[in-house]
Write a protein that holds these residues in place. Sequence first.
Motif, PDB file in Angstrom:
ATOM      1  N   SER A 210      12.359   7.029  -8.639  1.00  0.00           N
ATOM      2  CA  SER A 210      12.050   7.776  -9.862  1.00  0.00           C
ATOM      3  C   SER A 210      13.251   8.666 -10.203  1.00  0.00           C
ATOM      4  CB  SER A 210      10.811   8.648  -9.655  1.00  0.00           C
ATOM      5  OG  SER A 210      11.097   9.680  -8.726  1.00  0.00           O
TER       6      SER A 210
ATOM      7  N   ARG B 104       0.834  -1.220   0.000  1.00  0.00           N
ATOM      8  CA  ARG B 104       0.000   0.000   0.000  1.00  0.00           C
ATOM      9  C   ARG B 104       0.863   1.262   0.000  1.00  0.00           C
ATOM     10  NH1 ARG B 104      -2.837  -3.498   3.243  1.00  0.00           N
ATOM     11  NH2 ARG B 104      -2.050  -2.613   5.203  1.00  0.00           N
TER      12      ARG B 104
ATOM     13  N   ALA C  38       2.432   1.755  -3.400  1.00  0.00           N
ATOM     14  CA  ALA C  38       1.433   2.236  -4.368  1.00  0.00           C
ATOM     15  C   ALA C  38       1.260   3.745  -4.232  1.00  0.00           C
ATOM     16  CB  ALA C  38       0.101   1.517  -4.161  1.00  0.00           C
ATOM     17  N   ARG C  39       1.193   4.245  -2.997  1.00  0.00           N
ATOM     18  CA  ARG C  39       1.083   5.701  -2.775  1.00  0.00           C
ATOM     19  C   ARG C  39       2.331   6.417  -3.271  1.00  0.00           C
ATOM     20  NH1 ARG C  39      -1.348   4.019   2.057  1.00  0.00           N
ATOM     21  NH2 ARG C  39       0.515   4.394   3.309  1.00  0.00           N
TER      22      ARG C  39
ATOM     23  N   GLU D 157       4.362   5.413  -5.617  1.00  0.00           N
ATOM     24  CA  GLU D 157       4.380   5.374  -7.078  1.00  0.00           C
ATOM     25  C   GLU D 157       3.446   6.443  -7.637  1.00  0.00           C
ATOM     26  OE1 GLU D 157       4.753   1.875 -10.352  1.00  0.00           O
ATOM     27  OE2 GLU D 157       3.210   1.599  -8.807  1.00  0.00           O
ATOM     28  N   GLN D 158       2.281   6.561  -7.036  1.00  0.00           N
ATOM     29  CA  GLN D 158       1.313   7.571  -7.467  1.00  0.00           C
ATOM     30  C   GLN D 158       1.864   8.990  -7.285  1.00  0.00           C
ATOM     31  OE1 GLN D 158      -2.498   7.160  -5.517  1.00  0.00           O
ATOM     32  NE2 GLN D 158      -3.513   7.459  -7.484  1.00  0.00           N
ATOM     33  N   ALA D 159       2.667   9.185  -6.238  1.00  0.00           N
ATOM     34  CA  ALA D 159       3.261  10.493  -5.957  1.00  0.00           C
ATOM     35  C   ALA D 159       4.501  10.764  -6.811  1.00  0.00           C
ATOM     36  CB  ALA D 159       3.625  10.590  -4.477  1.00  0.00           C
TER      37      ALA D 159
END
Length: 150
Positions: free
Chosen positions: A95, A67, A70-71, A73-75
């Motif tokens: 990133s 979880r 996932a946050r 990655e989204q950020a």
Amino acid sequence: MHSRATSFGYRISKLHRLVARYIRERMATMGVEQGQVPFLAELFHEDGVPQDVLASRLFIDKGVTARQLARMEQAGLIVRRVNEENKRQKLVFLSDDMHSRRDEFFGHLHALTGQLGHGFSDEERPVALEFLDRMTMNMLASIKPEDGDL
């Protein structure tokens, strides 16, 4: 009698909350949440780590890890890719933007280390670190290992 005056747990818990607050205040400028810091620090140390290995190294539940990643990655902090050698495994990479902010990230962590060690002599610093390491080893010896723990 058990009291806060003699409790390691009470003091460590209090210190943990203060460190978390310090990190939240400083990392907010980077868009990094306090709970993401250990993942990023681990990835700066070794990029491209399997997701389950990250969970194990950090002693964080695999579900919580998934979880949080996932946050992240989204950020835009990390990128997850399927491992070509083992399609069931996801590898986690920083990133490009996060790579470029390495100095800023570690600047905050070095400032934290400086604050924690403020007033300690050169002789006291390694002793304090050894005590913390011994406490960690004591806890590792007292808990049941989970799948994948290193």
